[in-house]
Design an enzyme around this catalytic site. Structure first.
Site, PDB file in Angstrom:
ATOM      1  N   LYS A  57      57.784  32.005  88.131  1.00 48.42           N
ATOM      2  CA  LYS A  57      56.350  31.974  88.490  1.00 48.42           C
ATOM      3  C   LYS A  57      55.511  32.039  87.234  1.00 48.42           C
ATOM      4  CE  LYS A  57      55.362  36.459  87.380  1.00 48.42           C
ATOM      5  NZ  LYS A  57      54.514  36.853  86.262  1.00 48.42           N
ATOM      6  N   ASP A  94      57.186  41.858  91.604  1.00 51.65           N
ATOM      7  CA  ASP A  94      57.140  40.394  91.713  1.00 51.65           C
ATOM      8  C   ASP A  94      58.148  39.842  92.722  1.00 51.65           C
ATOM      9  OD1 ASP A  94      55.157  40.130  89.790  1.00 51.65           O
ATOM     10  OD2 ASP A  94      56.571  39.820  88.144  1.00 51.65           O
TER      11      ASP A  94
HETATM   12  O1  C5P Z   1      57.476  46.451  89.557  1.00 55.65           O
HETATM   13  P1  C5P Z   1      58.204  46.235  88.291  1.00 55.65           P
HETATM   14  O2  C5P Z   1      59.493  47.025  88.233  1.00 55.65           O
HETATM   15  O3  C5P Z   1      58.424  44.816  87.937  1.00 55.65           O
HETATM   16  O4  C5P Z   1      57.301  46.837  87.150  1.00 55.65           O
HETATM   17  C1  C5P Z   1      57.762  47.066  85.843  1.00 55.65           C
HETATM   18  C2  C5P Z   1      56.761  47.930  85.104  1.00 55.65           C
HETATM   19  O5  C5P Z   1      55.584  47.181  84.844  1.00 55.65           O
HETATM   20  C3  C5P Z   1      56.301  49.144  85.859  1.00 55.65           C
HETATM   21  O6  C5P Z   1      57.175  50.227  85.671  1.00 55.65           O
HETATM   22  C4  C5P Z   1      54.936  49.398  85.239  1.00 55.65           C
HETATM   23  O7  C5P Z   1      55.073  50.026  83.983  1.00 55.65           O
HETATM   24  C5  C5P Z   1      54.437  47.991  84.974  1.00 55.65           C
HETATM   25  N1  C5P Z   1      53.605  47.504  86.095  1.00 55.65           N
HETATM   26  C6  C5P Z   1      52.337  48.032  86.262  1.00 55.65           C
HETATM   27  N2  C5P Z   1      51.563  47.585  87.300  1.00 55.65           N
HETATM   28  C7  C5P Z   1      51.995  46.618  88.124  1.00 55.65           C
HETATM   29  C8  C5P Z   1      53.267  46.039  87.950  1.00 55.65           C
HETATM   30  C9  C5P Z   1      54.051  46.510  86.911  1.00 55.65           C
HETATM   31  O8  C5P Z   1      51.917  48.920  85.514  1.00 55.65           O
HETATM   32  N3  C5P Z   1      51.191  46.201  89.099  1.00 55.65           N
END
Ligand code: C5P
Length: 326
Positions: A19, A165
């Site tokens: 994406k 995601d």
């Molecule tokens: O959800 P995911 O594991 O992909 O997120 C990885 C990191 O990215 C989270 O631990 C956070 O630090 C950051 N993040 C964030 N806000 C979001 C998505 C991700 O701060 N909406």
């Protein structure tokens, strides 16, 4: 392709699409550490290929994933154990079925991932692999439980628990994402968009880019959150790539550039090569250039990757599908 030959293992294959965020607005951090987002995702034709093999030998109370093999141009650094999100995804489907429908004899499985999506590149490659693995495990285990599907809302919930995601990479197309990016509304768009994607040999950690944005904002060195998607939505409906290009926006870009100043050169090189516009993709370091045509995208991908050492170029079209079992 799915194949069954006598007693040979059955394999299921899925495409896991990358994406790009054509708009990424990032608000303040929440108490749980995530940032509230207003984003517009577009799925891309660029995809990993995930294969799940039903190894037969159905037993209860055994590990369900026996192996994970990674290959392809972006295999470097991708874990081949249970720290890979795709492995966890298979476990989660298994646990869900076990808890909701009871323990039955189900097979061990193996996973293979062919990585064409840059790793740690801001293109949701790991999330897409997990989304594909959810659908593959649903298909494989579903046969034993006599069901076609665990239900879209369950798949979304299991996906959201794996990563912000994952729900979008299940859905595909073009969608508005809110919450931490997991609350989705499909959007109407016209046309096909041609992208030149310039991946970097060195990845960027997503949490560090979000943290850097908070620091820049605290120091008054980054702009306020861009939470209005009206213009990009209208541009996407018009189908006019030039208009879409004019409204590409990423709040994380200043943070990614602060951590990786070299990306400025990549962005400049893409513009010099004739892109309509370019942005850092998600948390980076991949740079995504919207181009006027497929030919332009190919030329820009080739030119920039030759000019900037440590980069690889690839082209992709969007919007594309979500994770799908072939
Ligand atoms: O959800 P995911 O594991 O992909 O997120 C990885 C990191 O990215 C989270 O631990 C956070 O630090 C950051 N993040 C964030 N806000 C979001 C998505 C991700 O701060 N909406």
């Amino acid at each position: 392709m799915n194949a069954s030959h006598g007693n040979e293992p059955i394999t299921y294959t899925a495409h896991a699409h990358a994406k790009v965020n054509v708009h990424l607005g990032v608000a303040e951090p929440r108490e749980d550490g995530f940032h509230e987002l207003v984003t517009v995702f577009q799925s891309l034709s660029l995809h990993d290929t995930v294969t799940l093999t039903d190894l037969g030998n159905a037993e209860v109370d055994k590990p369900r994933v026996q192996y994970l093999k990674v290959s392809g141009p972006h295999e470097a650094g991708v874990p081949e154990d249970d720290t890979n999100l795709a492995w966890t995804a298979v476990d989660r489907i298994m646990q869900h079925l076990y808890v909701t429908r009871g323990g039955i004899k189900i097979p061990e499985v193996g996973l293979e991932i062919h990585k064409a999506i840059p790793t740690a590149g801001g293109m949701a490659g790991g999330s897409a692999d997990a989304a594909a693995a959810l659908r593959l495990a649903e298909r494989c285990y579903g046969r034993y439980y006599g069901i076609d599907s665990v239900g879209d809302h369950i798949l979304d919930a299991l996906g959201a628990a794996l990563g912000s995601d994952v729900p979008f990479t299940l859905l595909g197309g073009t969608a508005l994402g809110t919450g931490r990016g997991e609350q989705l509304t499909s959007m109407m768009t016209r046309g096909t968009y041609h992208w030149a994607l310039i991946a970097s040999d060195r990845g960027l950690s997503t949490p560090s880019v979000f943290r850097k944005l908070d620091e820049l904002r605290d120091a008054g060195r980054a702009s306020a959150p861009a939470l209005d998607t009206t213009e990009i939505s209208q541009a996407l409906i018009s189908g006019d790539a030039q208009r879409v290009a004019a409204h590409l926006h990423n709040d994380l870009q200043p943070a990614a550039l602060s951590l990786r100043p070299d990306l400025r050169k990549t962005l400049e090189a893409g513009m010099d090569a004739g892109a309509l516009n370019g942005i850092v993709s998600g948390s980076g370091p991949t740079c995504a250039f919207l181009c006027a045509s497929q030919e332009d995208a190919e030329e820009i991908a080739a030119q920039v990757s030759i000019e900037i050492p440590g980069t690889k170029g690839v082209v992709a079209q969007g919007p594309a599908a979500g994770a799908e079992v072939l």
